[in-house]
Motif scaffolding. Structure first.
Motif, mmCIF file in Angstrom:
data_model
loop_
_atom_site.group_PDB
_atom_site.id
_atom_site.type_symbol
_atom_site.label_atom_id
_atom_site.label_comp_id
_atom_site.label_asym_id
_atom_site.label_seq_id
_atom_site.Cartn_x
_atom_site.Cartn_y
_atom_site.Cartn_z
ATOM 1 N N UNK A 89 1.575 1.910 -4.675
ATOM 2 C CA UNK A 89 2.225 2.604 -3.582
ATOM 3 C C UNK A 89 2.408 4.074 -3.897
ATOM 4 N N UNK A 90 2.247 4.911 -2.888
ATOM 5 C CA UNK A 90 2.410 6.360 -3.025
ATOM 6 C C UNK A 90 2.991 6.885 -1.716
ATOM 7 N N UNK A 91 3.532 8.128 -1.710
ATOM 8 C CA UNK A 91 4.117 8.656 -0.473
ATOM 9 C C UNK A 91 3.176 8.598 0.725
ATOM 10 N N UNK A 92 1.872 8.748 0.491
ATOM 11 C CA UNK A 92 0.933 8.732 1.612
ATOM 12 C C UNK A 92 0.533 7.331 2.048
ATOM 13 N N UNK A 93 0.884 6.288 1.258
ATOM 14 C CA UNK A 93 0.550 4.915 1.620
ATOM 15 C C UNK A 93 0.162 4.107 0.400
ATOM 16 N N UNK A 94 -0.597 3.046 0.608
ATOM 17 C CA UNK A 94 -1.069 2.212 -0.492
ATOM 18 C C UNK A 94 -2.420 2.738 -0.960
ATOM 19 N N UNK A 95 -2.445 3.210 -2.197
ATOM 20 C CA UNK A 95 -3.674 3.741 -2.776
ATOM 21 C C UNK A 95 -4.437 2.593 -3.429
ATOM 22 N N UNK A 96 -5.669 2.381 -2.989
ATOM 23 C CA UNK A 96 -6.534 1.373 -3.607
ATOM 24 C C UNK A 96 -7.349 2.087 -4.677
ATOM 25 N N UNK A 97 -6.879 1.990 -5.917
ATOM 26 C CA UNK A 97 -7.564 2.682 -7.005
ATOM 27 C C UNK A 97 -8.970 2.133 -7.203
ATOM 28 N N UNK A 98 -9.085 0.836 -7.209
ATOM 29 C CA UNK A 98 -10.407 0.213 -7.339
ATOM 30 C C UNK A 98 -10.329 -1.221 -6.853
ATOM 31 N N UNK A 99 -11.403 -1.656 -6.220
ATOM 32 C CA UNK A 99 -11.545 -3.048 -5.801
ATOM 33 C C UNK A 99 -13.007 -3.418 -6.013
ATOM 34 N N UNK A 100 -13.233 -4.506 -6.719
ATOM 35 C CA UNK A 100 -14.601 -4.936 -6.979
ATOM 36 C C UNK A 100 -14.743 -6.429 -6.762
ATOM 37 N N UNK A 101 -15.793 -6.797 -6.027
ATOM 38 C CA UNK A 101 -16.166 -8.188 -5.810
ATOM 39 C C UNK A 101 -17.528 -8.403 -6.471
ATOM 40 N N UNK A 102 -17.560 -9.275 -7.458
ATOM 41 C CA UNK A 102 -18.789 -9.523 -8.203
ATOM 42 C C UNK A 102 -19.295 -10.928 -7.915
ATOM 43 N N UNK A 103 -20.511 -11.007 -7.413
ATOM 44 C CA UNK A 103 -21.145 -12.287 -7.085
ATOM 45 C C UNK A 103 -22.550 -12.269 -7.690
ATOM 46 N N UNK A 104 -23.138 -13.417 -7.988
ATOM 47 C CA UNK A 104 -24.499 -13.406 -8.540
ATOM 48 C C UNK A 104 -25.523 -12.665 -7.690
ATOM 49 N N UNK A 105 -25.302 -12.581 -6.363
ATOM 50 C CA UNK A 105 -26.289 -11.908 -5.523
ATOM 51 C C UNK A 105 -25.927 -10.472 -5.161
ATOM 52 N N UNK A 106 -24.707 -10.006 -5.527
ATOM 53 C CA UNK A 106 -24.298 -8.667 -5.102
ATOM 54 C C UNK A 106 -23.051 -8.207 -5.844
ATOM 55 N N UNK A 107 -22.814 -6.887 -5.799
ATOM 56 C CA UNK A 107 -21.591 -6.289 -6.330
ATOM 57 C C UNK A 107 -21.071 -5.306 -5.276
ATOM 58 N N UNK A 108 -19.817 -5.500 -4.848
ATOM 59 C CA UNK A 108 -19.187 -4.627 -3.859
ATOM 60 C C UNK A 108 -18.052 -3.859 -4.533
ATOM 61 N N UNK A 109 -18.032 -2.532 -4.347
ATOM 62 C CA UNK A 109 -16.983 -1.680 -4.912
ATOM 63 C C UNK A 109 -16.350 -0.851 -3.804
ATOM 64 N N UNK A 110 -15.047 -0.647 -3.927
ATOM 65 C CA UNK A 110 -14.320 0.094 -2.890
ATOM 66 C C UNK A 110 -13.119 0.792 -3.501
ATOM 67 N N UNK A 111 -12.800 1.977 -2.998
ATOM 68 C CA UNK A 111 -11.544 2.665 -3.285
ATOM 69 C C UNK A 111 -11.099 3.317 -1.981
ATOM 70 N N UNK A 112 -9.798 3.573 -1.851
ATOM 71 C CA UNK A 112 -9.360 4.157 -0.592
ATOM 72 C C UNK A 112 -7.861 4.229 -0.441
ATOM 73 N N UNK A 113 -7.427 4.330 0.808
ATOM 74 C CA UNK A 113 -6.010 4.506 1.134
ATOM 75 C C UNK A 113 -5.691 3.769 2.414
ATOM 76 N N UNK A 114 -4.571 3.031 2.382
ATOM 77 C CA UNK A 114 -4.038 2.411 3.597
ATOM 78 C C UNK A 114 -2.758 3.122 3.980
ATOM 79 N N UNK A 115 -2.765 3.750 5.159
ATOM 80 C CA UNK A 115 -1.562 4.373 5.722
ATOM 81 C C UNK A 115 -1.017 3.447 6.791
ATOM 82 N N UNK A 116 0.232 3.023 6.634
ATOM 83 C CA UNK A 116 0.794 2.046 7.576
ATOM 84 C C UNK A 116 1.720 2.687 8.598
ATOM 85 N N UNK A 117 1.500 3.962 8.900
ATOM 86 C CA UNK A 117 2.310 4.636 9.912
ATOM 87 C C UNK A 117 1.840 4.282 11.309
#
Length: 337
Positions: A89-117
């Motif tokens: 959590x941060x003043x601007x919202x929920x900071x997604x520092x890193x998110x990774x989904x690892x599967x034998x057929x693929x790798x998904x990576x994401x970072x970002x920000x959720x603002x709940x205003x």
């Protein structure tokens, strides 16, 4: 924590699904940190008309630091692979520092920000590396549509609501798409939806197609590339390119993910052997084909332009309307709003 848990939207739960809301509140001087390891975590389908569940009301900025690992992360019954996520959590919202989904057929990576205003919004930088496109598409409900192939998709995206509220009708952003080494299989009408349009297999059924043999049995491609611009669930591109042993294909236009419809201008440029055959048919006889071969070596671009064919593809993915364009009356590419 080590166990199996089914996610519920409100509240915090331990590995057995029991509420963990009764502990003492963390000190405001030292932000709380939650670390968890689950063997399996399942996100169930939302029940239509279900009443909101009572639980802890927490703004995005008040979230503790989260460090979660799930060995088998599932969306309903579909396995998405191993999940590793770090957020805070941060003043601007929920900071997604890193998110990774690892599967034998693929790798998904994401970072970002959720603002709940007001309005709530998620902004994300995304990267998807597809190692086996055939298995990846089968896992998401499109088996027997592609043979072999790999792909790389990267860019940025935004949508209304939390990360879990992802929906095409509010999606916007820009993605760079590349694929290589695959072949479209024969797709049943309607089953492959947009894939059926991009593979051009639907065109011979709708038109006396000049290059029927190239696409009817499944177009093999060496590489595909495109810049995809997205606004309110509509995808635009003016540089969609496919190159294969038999032909090059250029596309520009739009695909509406909400209405499942397209408006595309398609240009097909056959390779050497196909071009000679077409030229021979157009100019009359095998001698013309020999002349076309010499012409292609000397004047490759003018020759390709002469034997290329252009089409306008519009309407629903399952049964698009196809019109052949003349060289002098070709319609202009679709423009973005």
């Amino acid at each position: 924590m080590n166990g199996v848990v089914t996610y519920r939207p409100a509240g915090t739960y331990d590995a057995t699904g029991a509420s963990a809301r009764n502990g003492s509140e963390p000190s405001k001087a030292q932000p709380a940190r939650v670390s968890a390891l689950f063997r399996q975590l399942t996100i169930p389908a939302r029940t239509p008309g279900a009443a909101p569940t009572d639980g802890v009301n927490m703004t995005a900025a008040d979230f503790p630091t989260l460090d979660v690992t799930v060995e088998d992360f599932r969306l309903q019954e579909r396995s998405l692979g191993r999940l590793e996520a770090v957020a805070h959590g941060a003043p601007q919202g929920l900071v997604i520092d890193s998110l990774q989904l690892t599967h034998p057929d693929s790798v998904f990576r994401m970072s970002g920000l959720w603002r709940d205003g007001a309005p709530s919004e998620t902004r994300a930088e995304l990267n998807l590396s597809v190692l086996d496109a055939s298995r990846f598409l089968a896992r998401f409900g499109y088996p027997d549509t592609l043979k072999r192939g790999s792909a790389e998709i990267s860019g940025n995206a935004t949508w209304v609501g939390s990360p879990a509220d992802f929906a095409f009708d509010t999606l916007a952003g820009e993605l760079d798409f590349k694929a290589k080494g695959g072949q479209f299989l024969r797709i049943n009408p309607g089953a492959g939806k947009l894939l059926g349009v991009l593979s051009l297999q639907s065109l011979p059924r709708r038109l006396n197609f000049d290059f029927r043999d190239i696409f009817n049995q499944g177009y093999a491609f060496d590489d595909i590339s495109a810049t995809l611009r997205i606004a309110r669930g509509v995808v635009y591109s003016d540089d969609f390119r496919m190159r294969g042993p038999a032909a090059k294909v250029n596309m520009s236009g739009m695909a509406d993910l909400n209405q499942e419809a397209v408006q595309l201008r398609v240009k097909v440029i056959p390779k050497l052997s196909e071009g000679v055959a077409v030229a021979g048919a157009l100019l009359g006889g095998p001698l013309a084909g020999v002349g076309a071969l010499a012409a292609q070596k000397l004047l490759r671009d003018p020759f390709e332009e002469a034997i290329s064919r252009e089409y306008m593809v519009t309407g629903a993915w399952q049964a698009p309307d196809v019109k052949k364009l003349t060289k002098t009356k070709a319609e202009a590419p679709v423009s973005e709003p």
